[in-house]
Design a protein around this motif. Structure first.
Motif, PDB file in Angstrom:
ATOM      1  N   TRP A   8      -4.150   1.374  -4.238  1.00 20.18           N
ATOM      2  CA  TRP A   8      -3.497   2.682  -4.254  1.00 20.18           C
ATOM      3  C   TRP A   8      -4.559   3.872  -3.660  1.00 20.18           C
ATOM      4  CZ3 TRP A   8      -0.085   5.142  -8.607  1.00 20.18           C
ATOM      5  CH2 TRP A   8       0.721   6.370  -8.008  1.00 20.18           C
ATOM      6  N   TYR A   9      -5.680   3.499  -4.692  1.00 19.15           N
ATOM      7  CA  TYR A   9      -6.698   4.526  -4.488  1.00 19.15           C
ATOM      8  C   TYR A   9      -7.489   4.505  -3.194  1.00 19.15           C
ATOM      9  CZ  TYR A   9     -10.480   8.072  -6.061  1.00 19.15           C
ATOM     10  OH  TYR A   9     -11.342   8.896  -6.261  1.00 19.15           O
ATOM     11  N   PHE A  10      -7.968   3.314  -2.802  1.00 17.41           N
ATOM     12  CA  PHE A  10      -8.881   3.222  -1.829  1.00 17.41           C
ATOM     13  C   PHE A  10      -8.214   2.990  -0.520  1.00 17.41           C
ATOM     14  CE2 PHE A  10     -11.550   2.309  -5.618  1.00 17.41           C
ATOM     15  CZ  PHE A  10     -12.570   3.063  -5.220  1.00 17.41           C
ATOM     16  N   PHE A  11      -7.070   2.092  -0.295  1.00 20.13           N
ATOM     17  CA  PHE A  11      -6.722   1.657   0.846  1.00 20.13           C
ATOM     18  C   PHE A  11      -5.099   2.164   1.336  1.00 20.13           C
ATOM     19  CE2 PHE A  11      -9.213  -1.731  -1.084  1.00 20.13           C
ATOM     20  CZ  PHE A  11     -10.291  -1.567  -0.259  1.00 20.13           C
ATOM     21  N   ILE A  12      -4.594   3.125   0.526  1.00 19.47           N
ATOM     22  CA  ILE A  12      -3.424   3.771   1.015  1.00 19.47           C
ATOM     23  C   ILE A  12      -3.678   5.189   1.293  1.00 19.47           C
ATOM     24  CG2 ILE A  12      -1.083   4.471   0.370  1.00 19.47           C
ATOM     25  CD1 ILE A  12      -1.038   2.015  -1.540  1.00 19.47           C
ATOM     26  N   PRO A  13      -3.324   5.847   2.464  1.00 19.89           N
ATOM     27  CA  PRO A  13      -3.632   7.211   2.871  1.00 19.89           C
ATOM     28  C   PRO A  13      -2.931   8.241   1.983  1.00 19.89           C
ATOM     29  CG  PRO A  13      -2.684   6.120   4.951  1.00 19.89           C
ATOM     30  CD  PRO A  13      -2.691   4.901   3.487  1.00 19.89           C
ATOM     31  N   PRO A  14      -3.176   9.340   1.559  1.00 22.14           N
ATOM     32  CA  PRO A  14      -4.928   9.624   1.986  1.00 22.14           C
ATOM     33  C   PRO A  14      -5.657   8.933   0.978  1.00 22.14           C
ATOM     34  CG  PRO A  14      -3.670  11.257   0.607  1.00 22.14           C
ATOM     35  CD  PRO A  14      -2.294  10.362   1.019  1.00 22.14           C
ATOM     36  N   PHE A  32     -11.398  -7.136  -4.251  1.00 20.34           N
ATOM     37  CA  PHE A  32     -11.747  -5.608  -3.655  1.00 20.34           C
ATOM     38  C   PHE A  32     -12.833  -5.810  -2.710  1.00 20.34           C
ATOM     39  CE2 PHE A  32     -14.382  -1.961  -4.430  1.00 20.34           C
ATOM     40  CZ  PHE A  32     -13.231  -1.097  -3.911  1.00 20.34           C
ATOM     41  N   ALA A  33     -13.882  -6.546  -2.822  1.00 18.59           N
ATOM     42  CA  ALA A  33     -15.096  -6.639  -2.005  1.00 18.59           C
ATOM     43  C   ALA A  33     -14.627  -7.233  -0.675  1.00 18.59           C
ATOM     44  CB  ALA A  33     -16.016  -7.404  -2.698  1.00 18.59           C
ATOM     45  N   LEU A  34     -13.619  -8.133  -0.431  1.00 14.70           N
ATOM     46  CA  LEU A  34     -13.212  -8.810   0.576  1.00 14.70           C
ATOM     47  C   LEU A  34     -12.430  -7.860   1.472  1.00 14.70           C
ATOM     48  CD1 LEU A  34     -13.253 -11.349   2.354  1.00 14.70           C
ATOM     49  CD2 LEU A  34     -11.197 -12.081   1.077  1.00 14.70           C
ATOM     50  N   ARG A  35     -11.519  -7.108   0.647  1.00 16.91           N
ATOM     51  CA  ARG A  35     -10.603  -6.200   1.400  1.00 16.91           C
ATOM     52  C   ARG A  35     -11.416  -4.960   1.829  1.00 16.91           C
ATOM     53  NH1 ARG A  35      -8.476  -3.249   3.895  1.00 16.91           N
ATOM     54  NH2 ARG A  35      -6.456  -2.498   3.970  1.00 16.91           N
ATOM     55  N   LYS A  36     -12.499  -4.546   1.407  1.00 18.54           N
ATOM     56  CA  LYS A  36     -13.505  -3.625   1.707  1.00 18.54           C
ATOM     57  C   LYS A  36     -14.172  -4.160   3.074  1.00 18.54           C
ATOM     58  CE  LYS A  36     -14.573   0.251  -0.466  1.00 18.54           C
ATOM     59  NZ  LYS A  36     -14.465   1.572   0.305  1.00 18.54           N
ATOM     60  N   ILE A  37     -14.602  -5.456   3.021  1.00 18.75           N
ATOM     61  CA  ILE A  37     -15.174  -5.958   4.385  1.00 18.75           C
ATOM     62  C   ILE A  37     -14.362  -6.133   5.559  1.00 18.75           C
ATOM     63  CG2 ILE A  37     -16.386  -8.119   5.128  1.00 18.75           C
ATOM     64  CD1 ILE A  37     -17.353  -8.615   2.305  1.00 18.75           C
ATOM     65  N   VAL A  38     -13.089  -6.638   5.361  1.00 16.84           N
ATOM     66  CA  VAL A  38     -12.183  -6.797   6.429  1.00 16.84           C
ATOM     67  C   VAL A  38     -11.396  -5.413   6.724  1.00 16.84           C
ATOM     68  CG1 VAL A  38     -11.949  -9.308   5.755  1.00 16.84           C
ATOM     69  CG2 VAL A  38     -10.328  -7.374   4.960  1.00 16.84           C
ATOM     70  N   ASP A  39     -11.824  -4.486   6.108  1.00 17.81           N
ATOM     71  CA  ASP A  39     -10.846  -3.282   6.359  1.00 17.81           C
ATOM     72  C   ASP A  39     -11.087  -2.656   7.795  1.00 17.81           C
ATOM     73  OD1 ASP A  39      -9.408  -0.956   5.175  1.00 17.81           O
ATOM     74  OD2 ASP A  39     -10.808   0.249   5.795  1.00 17.81           O
ATOM     75  N   ALA A  62     -11.420  -4.114  10.436  1.00 18.52           N
ATOM     76  CA  ALA A  62     -10.675  -5.070  11.220  1.00 18.52           C
ATOM     77  C   ALA A  62      -8.993  -5.251  11.086  1.00 18.52           C
ATOM     78  CB  ALA A  62     -11.256  -6.285  11.348  1.00 18.52           C
ATOM     79  N   LEU A  63      -8.573  -4.664  10.247  1.00 20.40           N
ATOM     80  CA  LEU A  63      -7.211  -4.598   9.845  1.00 20.40           C
ATOM     81  C   LEU A  63      -6.389  -3.430  10.246  1.00 20.40           C
ATOM     82  CD1 LEU A  63      -7.155  -5.896   6.114  1.00 20.40           C
ATOM     83  CD2 LEU A  63      -6.386  -7.192   8.200  1.00 20.40           C
ATOM     84  N   PRO A  64      -5.213  -3.760  10.723  1.00 26.69           N
ATOM     85  CA  PRO A  64      -4.519  -2.465  11.302  1.00 26.69           C
ATOM     86  C   PRO A  64      -3.961  -1.721  10.062  1.00 26.69           C
ATOM     87  CG  PRO A  64      -3.259  -4.704  11.678  1.00 26.69           C
ATOM     88  CD  PRO A  64      -4.478  -5.039  11.271  1.00 26.69           C
ATOM     89  N   PRO A  65      -3.450  -0.646   9.898  1.00 29.65           N
ATOM     90  CA  PRO A  65      -2.808   0.043   8.845  1.00 29.65           C
ATOM     91  C   PRO A  65      -1.739  -0.861   8.390  1.00 29.65           C
ATOM     92  CG  PRO A  65      -3.305   1.457  10.626  1.00 29.65           C
ATOM     93  CD  PRO A  65      -3.609   0.366  11.314  1.00 29.65           C
ATOM     94  N   GLY A  66      -1.370  -0.421   7.231  1.00 29.88           N
ATOM     95  CA  GLY A  66      -0.312  -1.250   6.340  1.00 29.88           C
ATOM     96  C   GLY A  66      -0.482  -2.376   5.702  1.00 29.88           C
ATOM     97  N   PHE A  67      -1.747  -2.837   5.242  1.00 33.40           N
ATOM     98  CA  PHE A  67      -2.111  -4.051   4.587  1.00 33.40           C
ATOM     99  C   PHE A  67      -3.017  -3.729   3.379  1.00 33.40           C
ATOM    100  CE2 PHE A  67      -0.954  -5.515   9.012  1.00 33.40           C
ATOM    101  CZ  PHE A  67      -0.137  -6.507   8.900  1.00 33.40           C
ATOM    102  N   PRO A  68      -2.674  -2.848   2.598  1.00 30.56           N
ATOM    103  CA  PRO A  68      -3.730  -2.636   1.457  1.00 30.56           C
ATOM    104  C   PRO A  68      -3.641  -3.388   0.670  1.00 30.56           C
ATOM    105  CG  PRO A  68      -1.568  -1.210   1.475  1.00 30.56           C
ATOM    106  CD  PRO A  68      -1.436  -2.001   2.577  1.00 30.56           C
ATOM    107  N   PHE A  69      -2.809  -4.242   0.230  1.00 30.30           N
ATOM    108  CA  PHE A  69      -2.511  -5.368  -0.854  1.00 30.30           C
ATOM    109  C   PHE A  69      -2.915  -6.704  -0.546  1.00 30.30           C
ATOM    110  CE2 PHE A  69       1.004  -2.147  -1.359  1.00 30.30           C
ATOM    111  CZ  PHE A  69       0.240  -1.551  -2.253  1.00 30.30           C
ATOM    112  N   LEU A  70      -3.374  -6.981   0.879  1.00 28.66           N
ATOM    113  CA  LEU A  70      -3.743  -8.279   1.441  1.00 28.66           C
ATOM    114  C   LEU A  70      -4.555  -9.241   0.690  1.00 28.66           C
ATOM    115  CD1 LEU A  70      -3.066 -10.198   3.858  1.00 28.66           C
ATOM    116  CD2 LEU A  70      -5.166  -9.413   4.850  1.00 28.66           C
TER     117      LEU A  70
END
Length: 335
Positions: A73-79, A26-33, A35-43
């Motif tokens: 689902w809650y933090f990285f998929i819009p809305p 979760f922390a790593l996903r927050k850090i790289v968010d 720099a990532l284009p949309p569509g990679f919520p589960f990377l």
């Protein structure tokens, strides 16, 4: 891999692994968010689920998949910051479920296969231990039976006066003792061989003790360090025993003590494909009797038959230069 997947860990340790890996994902996903284009919520969550299943357990892997899915689902998929039920969000969650389920399924299959392999290995080990125990018990019983028969012959020979009958019993007893000694040296099914030098030394000592004049004889042994497999060890031992007994019994030096010299070494006769063994037993006695008398000797006849069974030959001749007799056994060594 076997130790990692099949290792047993306590529930607190499993929970700690789950919390650390999911938290790091979760922390790593927050850090790289950013720099990532949309569509990679589960990377970063896919590796977390996989590693949790491997290092904790399959159950913890399932729990990691659920927690990771909810966080993504809650933090990285819009809305964002909401459990959206829009078609795009549901498709993304469906894709996540398929991928994580596939991961966990293959991890479960791997663990199942490793458990099967481990069970088969333990079963094979138990069978091998049982085989070794039965083999050792069989060898022990055979050796004890031979030793008992030798002891009975010894008692019977003690009741007889000197003569051919007593000599025959002593010779039979010595042959049984030789076979028994070789059997005892082959206790282990994984070491089906004898050390020739040590065996000849012990054999000579035992035979000398069983003869009245044995203590006066000098037996010199010169043998290479080599091993004989069980199929060749018993006939080799019986031939060597017979030749030593013949020298102690019949060689009568004109002066000084009886000297017997044993030489054992590898040879390679011309035209042979592999190494042969040569055993030479020489004495300083009066020499051999005529061949007609030798042919009547049961011990010599048995020894020659054993030599032929080894694929070799046994020759006896006088030594014109050095005096005395020489017995030579040649046979090919087993691969």
């Amino acid at each position: 891999m076997s130790r990692i997947l099949l290792g047993r860990r306590s529930l607190p340790v499993q929970c700690a692994i789950l919390a650390v890996l999911v938290g790091l994902a979760f922390a790593l996903r927050k850090i790289v968010d950013p720099a990532l284009p949309p569509g990679f919520p589960f990377l970063t969550f896919f590796p977390a689920v996989l590693l949790t299943a491997i290092f904790a357990s399959i159950k913890m892997g399932i729990l990691a998949a659920i927690l990771s899915g909810l966080l993504a689902w809650y933090f990285f998929i819009p809305p964002f910051t909401a459990f959206s039920l829009e078609p795009s969000a549901l498709v993304a969650m469906g894709f996540y479920v398929v991928v994580t389920a596939t991961e966990l399924f293959f991890i479960w299959l791997t663990a199942l296969a490793l458990r099967h392999v481990q069970a088969e290995r333990e079963r094979s080990l138990a069978l091998a231990q049982s085989r070794d125990l039965m083999f050792s018990e069989l060898q022990h019983r055979v050796s004890n039976n031979l030793a008992t028969m030798g002891a009975l012959l010894r008692l019977q020979s003690a009741r007889l006066a000197e003569g051919d009958a007593k000599q025959a019993l002593v010779a039979a007893m010595q042959r049984l003792n030789t076979v028994s000694r070789i059997q005892r040296s082959l206790y282990s099914p994984d070491a089906q061989a004898i050390e020739v030098d040590a065996f000849l030394a012990q054999l000579s000592c035992d035979i000398r003790e069983s003869f009245a004049m044995g203590a006066e004889a000098v037996i010199d042994i010169k043998a290479e360090k080599l091993r004989l497999v069980s199929d060749q060890a018993i006939p080799f031992g019986l031939i060597a025993s017979e030749m030593i007994m013949n020298a102690l019994e019949h060689a009568r030096p004109t002066a000084g003590p009886l000297c017997i010299r044993l030489e054992c070494a590898r040879t390679r006769p011309e035209g042979s494909e592999g190494p042969w063994l040569r055993l030479g037993i020489a004495d300083n006695g009066a020499g051999l009797p005529p061949e007609a008398e030798l042919s009547k000797s049961l011990g010599i006849s048995i020894s020659r038959q054993f030599a032929r069974s080894l694929g070799g030959s046994l020759t006896l001749r006088n030594r014109p230069d050095a005096g005395g007799a020489l017995a030579e056994l040649h046979f090919p060594l087993a691969a």
